[in-house]
Design a protein around this motif. Structure first.
Motif, PDB file in Angstrom:
ATOM      1  N   SER A  34       0.824  -1.202   0.000  1.00 31.52           N
ATOM      2  CA  SER A  34       0.000   0.000   0.000  1.00 31.52           C
ATOM      3  C   SER A  34       0.864   1.260   0.000  1.00 31.52           C
ATOM      4  CB  SER A  34      -0.934   0.006   1.210  1.00 31.52           C
ATOM      5  OG  SER A  34      -1.814  -1.092   1.154  1.00 31.52           O
ATOM      6  N   TYR A  35       1.949   1.251   0.762  1.00 32.21           N
ATOM      7  CA  TYR A  35       2.839   2.409   0.792  1.00 32.21           C
ATOM      8  C   TYR A  35       3.565   2.574  -0.541  1.00 32.21           C
ATOM      9  CZ  TYR A  35       5.734   6.091   2.635  1.00 32.21           C
ATOM     10  OH  TYR A  35       6.327   7.305   2.835  1.00 32.21           O
ATOM     11  N   THR A  36       3.994   1.472  -1.109  1.00 30.41           N
ATOM     12  CA  THR A  36       4.664   1.525  -2.408  1.00 30.41           C
ATOM     13  C   THR A  36       3.711   2.042  -3.473  1.00 30.41           C
ATOM     14  OG1 THR A  36       6.065  -0.326  -1.724  1.00 30.41           O
ATOM     15  CG2 THR A  36       5.975   0.155  -4.086  1.00 30.41           C
ATOM     16  N   LEU A  37       2.470   1.578  -3.442  1.00 31.15           N
ATOM     17  CA  LEU A  37       1.443   2.065  -4.368  1.00 31.15           C
ATOM     18  C   LEU A  37       1.171   3.554  -4.137  1.00 31.15           C
ATOM     19  CD1 LEU A  37      -0.794   1.737  -6.484  1.00 31.15           C
ATOM     20  CD2 LEU A  37      -2.260   0.847  -4.648  1.00 31.15           C
ATOM     21  N   TYR A  38       1.058   3.955  -2.876  1.00 28.08           N
ATOM     22  CA  TYR A  38       0.862   5.373  -2.556  1.00 28.08           C
ATOM     23  C   TYR A  38       1.977   6.221  -3.164  1.00 28.08           C
ATOM     24  CZ  TYR A  38       1.695   9.662  -0.076  1.00 28.08           C
ATOM     25  OH  TYR A  38       1.992  10.975   0.194  1.00 28.08           O
ATOM     26  N   SER A  97       5.498  -6.537  -2.664  1.00 27.52           N
ATOM     27  CA  SER A  97       5.523  -7.360  -3.885  1.00 27.52           C
ATOM     28  C   SER A  97       5.593  -6.474  -5.133  1.00 27.52           C
ATOM     29  CB  SER A  97       4.274  -8.248  -3.944  1.00 27.52           C
ATOM     30  OG  SER A  97       3.112  -7.466  -4.164  1.00 27.52           O
ATOM     31  N   ILE A  98       5.552  -5.166  -4.940  1.00 22.10           N
ATOM     32  CA  ILE A  98       5.545  -4.205  -6.045  1.00 22.10           C
ATOM     33  C   ILE A  98       6.943  -3.615  -6.183  1.00 22.10           C
ATOM     34  CG2 ILE A  98       4.567  -2.029  -6.889  1.00 22.10           C
ATOM     35  CD1 ILE A  98       2.154  -2.622  -4.990  1.00 22.10           C
ATOM     36  N   ALA A  99       7.467  -3.645  -7.410  1.00 19.30           N
ATOM     37  CA  ALA A  99       8.783  -3.060  -7.675  1.00 19.30           C
ATOM     38  C   ALA A  99       8.638  -1.560  -7.923  1.00 19.30           C
ATOM     39  CB  ALA A  99       9.418  -3.725  -8.892  1.00 19.30           C
ATOM     40  N   ALA A 116      -1.117  -2.648 -12.559  1.00 12.89           N
ATOM     41  CA  ALA A 116      -0.378  -3.795 -12.009  1.00 12.89           C
ATOM     42  C   ALA A 116      -0.198  -3.659 -10.494  1.00 12.89           C
ATOM     43  CB  ALA A 116       0.974  -3.926 -12.706  1.00 12.89           C
ATOM     44  N   ALA A 117       0.095  -2.461 -10.011  1.00 11.10           N
ATOM     45  CA  ALA A 117       0.310  -2.248  -8.574  1.00 11.10           C
ATOM     46  C   ALA A 117      -0.997  -2.368  -7.790  1.00 11.10           C
ATOM     47  CB  ALA A 117       0.956  -0.883  -8.340  1.00 11.10           C
ATOM     48  N   GLN A 118      -2.088  -1.868  -8.342  1.00 10.53           N
ATOM     49  CA  GLN A 118      -3.394  -2.025  -7.685  1.00 10.53           C
ATOM     50  C   GLN A 118      -3.747  -3.507  -7.576  1.00 10.53           C
ATOM     51  OE1 GLN A 118      -5.473   0.176  -6.267  1.00 10.53           O
ATOM     52  NE2 GLN A 118      -4.612   2.117  -6.925  1.00 10.53           N
ATOM     53  N   THR A 121      -1.593  -5.315  -4.998  1.00  7.67           N
ATOM     54  CA  THR A 121      -2.037  -5.000  -3.637  1.00  7.67           C
ATOM     55  C   THR A 121      -3.309  -5.778  -3.302  1.00  7.67           C
ATOM     56  OG1 THR A 121      -1.029  -2.811  -3.885  1.00  7.67           O
ATOM     57  CG2 THR A 121      -2.547  -3.106  -2.039  1.00  7.67           C
ATOM     58  N   ALA A 122      -4.197  -5.902  -4.275  1.00  3.75           N
ATOM     59  CA  ALA A 122      -5.412  -6.709  -4.068  1.00  3.75           C
ATOM     60  C   ALA A 122      -5.041  -8.172  -3.800  1.00  3.75           C
ATOM     61  CB  ALA A 122      -6.334  -6.602  -5.278  1.00  3.75           C
ATOM     62  N   ARG A 123      -4.087  -8.699  -4.545  1.00  2.62           N
ATOM     63  CA  ARG A 123      -3.667 -10.094  -4.325  1.00  2.62           C
ATOM     64  C   ARG A 123      -3.089 -10.288  -2.930  1.00  2.62           C
ATOM     65  NH1 ARG A 123      -1.745  -9.315  -9.533  1.00  2.62           N
ATOM     66  NH2 ARG A 123       0.410  -9.157  -8.806  1.00  2.62           N
ATOM     67  N   THR A 124      -2.292  -9.324  -2.479  1.00  5.14           N
ATOM     68  CA  THR A 124      -1.712  -9.406  -1.139  1.00  5.14           C
ATOM     69  C   THR A 124      -2.815  -9.430  -0.082  1.00  5.14           C
ATOM     70  OG1 THR A 124       0.320  -8.318  -1.864  1.00  5.14           O
ATOM     71  CG2 THR A 124      -0.154  -8.264   0.501  1.00  5.14           C
ATOM     72  N   ALA A 125      -3.817  -8.582  -0.252  1.00  4.45           N
ATOM     73  CA  ALA A 125      -4.951  -8.565   0.688  1.00  4.45           C
ATOM     74  C   ALA A 125      -5.714  -9.881   0.640  1.00  4.45           C
ATOM     75  CB  ALA A 125      -5.879  -7.395   0.366  1.00  4.45           C
TER      76      ALA A 125
END
Length: 164
Positions: A34-38, A97-99, A116-118, A121-125
């Motif tokens: 979530s932080y990486t996506l933010y 999991s996001i580069a 891809a990042a969204q 993050t959904a997969r991680t949740a």
């Protein structure tokens, strides 16, 4: 004179210490994603250019603002379970999991990265749901369900921008 040190009582919320640790670990991965996506979304907000500038600039701002609020919710759930929330770039980098995206991609590539990042993050949740269900942890189940709804909807909206 003897000095007393206060100790907090043990956590007794109906979830075992072992389950709380597993859940906190999974939530830490979600917090890192979530932080990486933010950060990615905010970076793209600052640096987007081209004919879709205004649309994407505003869209990215709405997305990173929502994401910022979610970070606190996730971290506070980790704390409520009795564990420290990760809070450094090093920890986030190890757990995510996001580069990171190097440089400044063109607007359409920004959208692809964010889709891809969204979804990541959904997969991680989603991966954490069986653990929280087995532990009978309804607050974390609710948190994950809300995050899944946001990430899946946002991925769909972004993906729609890529269609002809």
């Amino acid at each position: 004179m003897k000095t007393r040190t206060a100790t907090a009582p043990a956590i007794n919320i109906g979830i075992s210490a072992e389950d709380r640790e597993k859940i906190a670990h999974g939530l830490s991965a979600l917090l890192a994603d979530s932080y990486t996506l933010y950060l990615m979304t905010h970076n793209f907000h600052w640096n987007v250019t081209g004919p879709m500038f205004n649309t994407l600039h505003l869209m990215f701002m709405a997305q990173y603002s929502e994401q910022w609020t979610a970070l606190d919710v996730i971290a506070e759930r980790i704390r409520a379970l009795g564990h420290p929330a990760p809070g450094t770039y090093r920890e986030f980098s190890r757990l995510a999991s996001i580069a990171e995206v190097e440089g400044v991609p063109r607007a359409v590539e920004m959208i692809r990265h964010l889709v891809a990042a969204q979804e990541a993050t959904a997969r991680t949740a989603r991966e954490l749901l069986p653990v929280v269900t087995a532990a009978n942890d309804q607050p974390t189940t609710d948190l994950l369900t809300q995050r899944l709804e946001v990430h899946e909807k946002t991925a769909w909206m972004l993906r729609s921008l890529l269609e002809d």
